[in-house]
Write an enzyme that holds these catalytic residues in place. Structure first.
Site, short mmCIF file in Angstrom:
data_model
loop_
_atom_site.label_atom_id
_atom_site.label_comp_id
_atom_site.label_asym_id
_atom_site.label_seq_id
_atom_site.Cartn_x
_atom_site.Cartn_y
_atom_site.Cartn_z
N ASP A 209 63.98 -15.28 38.04
CA ASP A 209 63.15 -15.62 40.09
C ASP A 209 61.74 -15.87 39.38
OD1 ASP A 209 62.68 -15.48 42.47
OD2 ASP A 209 62.87 -13.44 42.41
C1 BGC Z 1 62.84 -14.55 45.26
C2 BGC Z 1 63.95 -15.52 45.23
C3 BGC Z 1 63.47 -16.75 45.52
C4 BGC Z 1 62.52 -17.63 44.55
C5 BGC Z 1 62.44 -18.96 44.79
C6 BGC Z 1 61.51 -14.94 45.01
O1 BGC Z 1 60.46 -14.93 45.56
O2 BGC Z 1 62.96 -13.35 45.32
O3 BGC Z 1 64.62 -14.62 46.17
O4 BGC Z 1 64.64 -17.05 45.29
O5 BGC Z 1 61.29 -17.16 44.91
O6 BGC Z 1 61.60 -19.30 46.37
#
Ligand code: BGC
Length: 736
Positions: free
Chosen positions: A290
């Site tokens: 993530d």
């Molecule tokens: C979130 C994810 C997301 C990623 C990319 C993160 O902060 O937890 O769910 O896909 O950002 O935007």
């Protein structure tokens, strides 16, 4: 025209000239040999380059700062594998061209983005869609979302989110399928099939990335990014299953979660990534971190420095690093110093290249980049799909004296959300709230005689409106009150300790209920809110969640009875904040509270019941569904429940019939009810039909004390139900 405009125009012309010939699906052996051949030519640096994802537009919320000119340099060096969050077609084309034409090997980038519940057309929040208990509904939403997004340059969506959730204080419950793993697994499959259509070379599909692996939904106290602690048995029983379903459905990628498991952050957790996901589940796609979650392992205090992060992540099996730069900065050095084997990098790089080849980026690197993506947005067919999905997502919680449907009634409409366009909810993609049909507009579209006076902001009464409201109410048959939370109050990083309905809104409901006309409450929210104080003032309640672009039309058609509500809750609603977490499949204690025999020294609260305010699986319809001639029989594949179901009403309607099981004893404690079957049954007014639901033998299994998934040959009660606490009939069976 200035230089920039001329350049942009030139690029647009190039995009217009992109040939979009059909791309052949690749066989496994074609993919293998293509990647082997390509990797044979790659330097270590180039292989490491494939493992890095960065962003281009400065949208980083945390982590390393970067400027987009740095990307130009890195892309030309072959040091970037993919881009996050881009939607500008000119920029995307320019970077892709750089990757393809100005690097030694011409390896294309892929573009990842969050297409969570619609891209330009807003579909309902995921928790709302889950309330349809319907794979077709979710499939439809993801298919249309993929269509819009795949014409906007995007290769992969970071969806579905399948975290099992039990704490409505957590803002991200809105992205989830709710608290049950059986339902979430089925919906995970539907999302993956909907996005990918089993055809990744198509111009209309997206690759899916299931997230957040794993147990993020258990964040303590519902606080965002918080710590998690659970047993391996719970992990396997509840949290891993939807991921396994997505993997079996062919999901291309898995995103790790921010939390720890067994003390080790998921992103560098070898047990989770290498042993379980790539090993047991045989996942052959790639694992992405993530956003900066790998770098954050230093703050977790499990990595000494960034070099240590890189070593631990690659060893654990993380293939692609989102935003953090530990791979780019240290992997080459780690290999050169003999601290890690190059084969680890080879494996991760091969997974990314296989993906790029499989989706057709080597055939046409510009396949998803269009000169004018908006031609594909908000098409009539897509809006119709959004309307249908929204209708299937509305949950009716109360309907005393059949106040609904409205049938030609004169309406006073009040409340902060009555004419609100911001009803998409978190992760709205590139939706524009101005496209949303408000509740007021919806009622007008359906020719309802409506007078709108706001009456309250979210947190404040508009006192000057009260007299006007009273006059209008005197002249109306019914009041509709649109209440709840603002759309930004749920979603990532929107944990709230207080999830009661704001006092001003409760006060307005109280005042209006005293005016003597029936009041219909429509609740907009990204999560279950505490309804305890306000419920008494409403004759009828529709829980709308956030329904997206077609919100007002879906609600109006439901209010007037053109649509008959059918959805049921996928998360239990607490009585009060102190009751959280409350979920239907909680374990018994040794001293369960028995209402009929309320002895002291039992597991109970003194001030509220143990049961939730609204239970999992609960939801009403304008129709009354009657069950007759129910039989349970043991068949080869499991237990078959057959029944006659009658729609006793003048409305066509849909019932979600549910089946729960209860193990009478077992080597580990099991809940009183576990959902193991359900069916959406649509019946014409007054129609009767014989229906059946099968609970498969394998679905009686549970991870026992030795972590073996088994039935243990014990006795089970199988229950036909309308909700998790409304059981119609049950029967006992021994299941080997
Ligand atoms: C979130 C994810 C997301 C990623 C990319 C993160 O902060 O937890 O769910 O896909 O950002 O935007």
């Amino acid at each position: 025209m200035n230089d920039t405009n001329i350049k942009t125009e030139q690029i647009l012309e190039e995009i217009r000239n992109v040939k979009r010939n059909p791309i052949n699906k690749k066989t496994d052996s074609e993919i293998e040999s293509f990647v082997k051949d390509l990797m044979g030519k790659m330097t270590l640096e180039e292989k490491v380059g494939q493992l890095y994802q960065t962003s281009h537009d400065g949208s980083a919320v945390s982590g390393p700062s970067f400027d987009s000119s740095r990307n130009n340099i890195l892309i030309k060096q072959g040091a970037i594998g993919s881009m996050l969050g881009m939607i500008n077609q000119v920029d995307m084309f320019r970077l892709q061209k750089m990757a393809v034409e100005e690097t030694r090997l011409g390896i294309p980038l892929f573009f990842g983005n969050d297409v969570i519940h619609g891209h330009r057309t807003g579909f309902p929040q995921n928790i709302a869609m889950a309330c349809s208990f319907d794979e077709d509904t979710v499939y439809k939403a993801s298919k249309y979302s993929a269509f819009e997004a795949s014409h906007c340059g995007i290769t992969m969506t970071y969806s579905p989110m399948v975290d099992i959730v039990r704490d409505p204080r957590w803002g991200r419950v809105t992205e989830s399928n709710g608290e049950d793993t059986f339902l979430s697994s089925n919906l995970a499959r539907a999302y993956v099939k909907g996005y990918q259509q089993d055809d990744l070379t198509s111009y209309d599909t997206l690759a899916a990335c299931v997230k957040h692996y794993v147990a993020y939904g258990l964040a303590e106290g519902g606080r965002e990014y918080n710590t998690v602690d659970l047993s391996e048995r719970m992990l396997r029983e509840h949290y891993l299953k939807p991921f396994k379903a997505a993997v079996d459905a062919g999901v291309e990628s898995v995103m790790t979660s921010f939390n720890i498991y067994n003390g080790v952050p998921a992103t560098i957790n070898k047990f989770l990534l290498r042993d379980v996901l790539k090993g047991e589940m045989k996942f052959d796609g790639f694992i992405i971190s993530d956003y900066t979650s790998s770098g954050e392992t230093i703050a977790h205090k499990v990595a000494k420095d960034e070099k240590d992060v890189a070593r631990k992540s690659i060893t654990a099996g993380l293939d692609h690093e989102m935003m953090s730069t530990t791979y780019s900065d240290y992997l080459v050095e780690l290999v050169r110093d003999g601290e890690i084997e190059e084969s680890l990098i080879d494996d991760s790089c091969a997974r990314i290249l296989k993906f790029k080849y499989k989706v057709g980026l080597f055939d046409n690197p510009y396949k998803n980049i269009y000169p004018n993506p908006s031609e594909f947005f908000l098409l009539e067919e897509t809006r119709q799909a959004a309307l249908e999905v929204s209708k299937n997502s509305i949950v009716m919680l109360k309907n005393e004296m059949n106040v609904l449907p409205l049938k030609g009634k004169k309406v006073t409409l009040v409340g902060p959300l009555a004419n609100e366009t911001k009803v998409i909810g978190a992760w709205g993609g590139i939706t524009d709230h101005l496209d949303c049909v408000t509740l007021l507009q919806g009622l007008q579209n359906y020719d309802v005689d409506v007078n709108y006076i706001k009456g309250a902001e979210y947190f404040e009464l508009i006192n000057s409106d009260l007299e006007l409201i009273e006059q209008s109410v005197n002249d109306s048959d019914v009041v509709i009150m649109a209440i709840g939370e603002e759309q930004w109050m749920s979603g990532e990083c929107n944990a709230r300790a207080d999830i009661t309905i704001p006092e001003a809104q409760v006060e307005l409901a109280r005042k209006i209920s005293e005016m003597g006309k029936p009041v219909v409450g429509i609740v907009f929210a990204g999560r279950p809110l505490i309804m305890t104080d306000i419920e008494q003032y409403f004759s009828s309640i529709l829980y709308a969640w956030f329904l997206g672009t077609e919100s007002g039309n879906a609600l109006a058609s439901t209010l007037i009875g053109e649509n008959n509500p059918s959805a049921k809750l996928v998360m239990s609603f607490p009585h009060s904040i102190g009751q959280i977490p409350v979920y239907y499949n909680a374990l018994n204690t040794g001293r369960p509270f028995i209402k009929e025999n309320p002895e002291p020294y039992r597991s109970v609260y003194r001030d509220i019941p143990n049961e939730p305010f609204y239970e999992f699986g609960y939801g009403l319809s304008y129709s009354d569904f009657k069950y007759d001639n129910i039989t349970f029989s043991k068949v080869e594949d499991g237990i078959l429940i057959e029944f006659d179901i009658t729609n006793k009403s003048e409305f066509d309607g849909t019932e979600i019939t549910q089946v729960y099981i209860e193990a009478m004893w077992f080597s580990v404690s099991r809940p009183n009810n576990e959902l193991k079957g359900y069916k959406r049954i649509s019946l014409l007014a007054n129609e009767t039909r014989r229906e059946q639901i099968l609970v498969k033998n394998d679905d009686f299994k549970h991870y026992n004390a030795e972590l073996v998934n088994t039935t243990e040959g014990v006795d089970y009660i199988v229950k036909l139900a309308k909700s998790s606490s409304n059981i119609i009939k049950k029967e006992k069976f021994n299941i080997k």
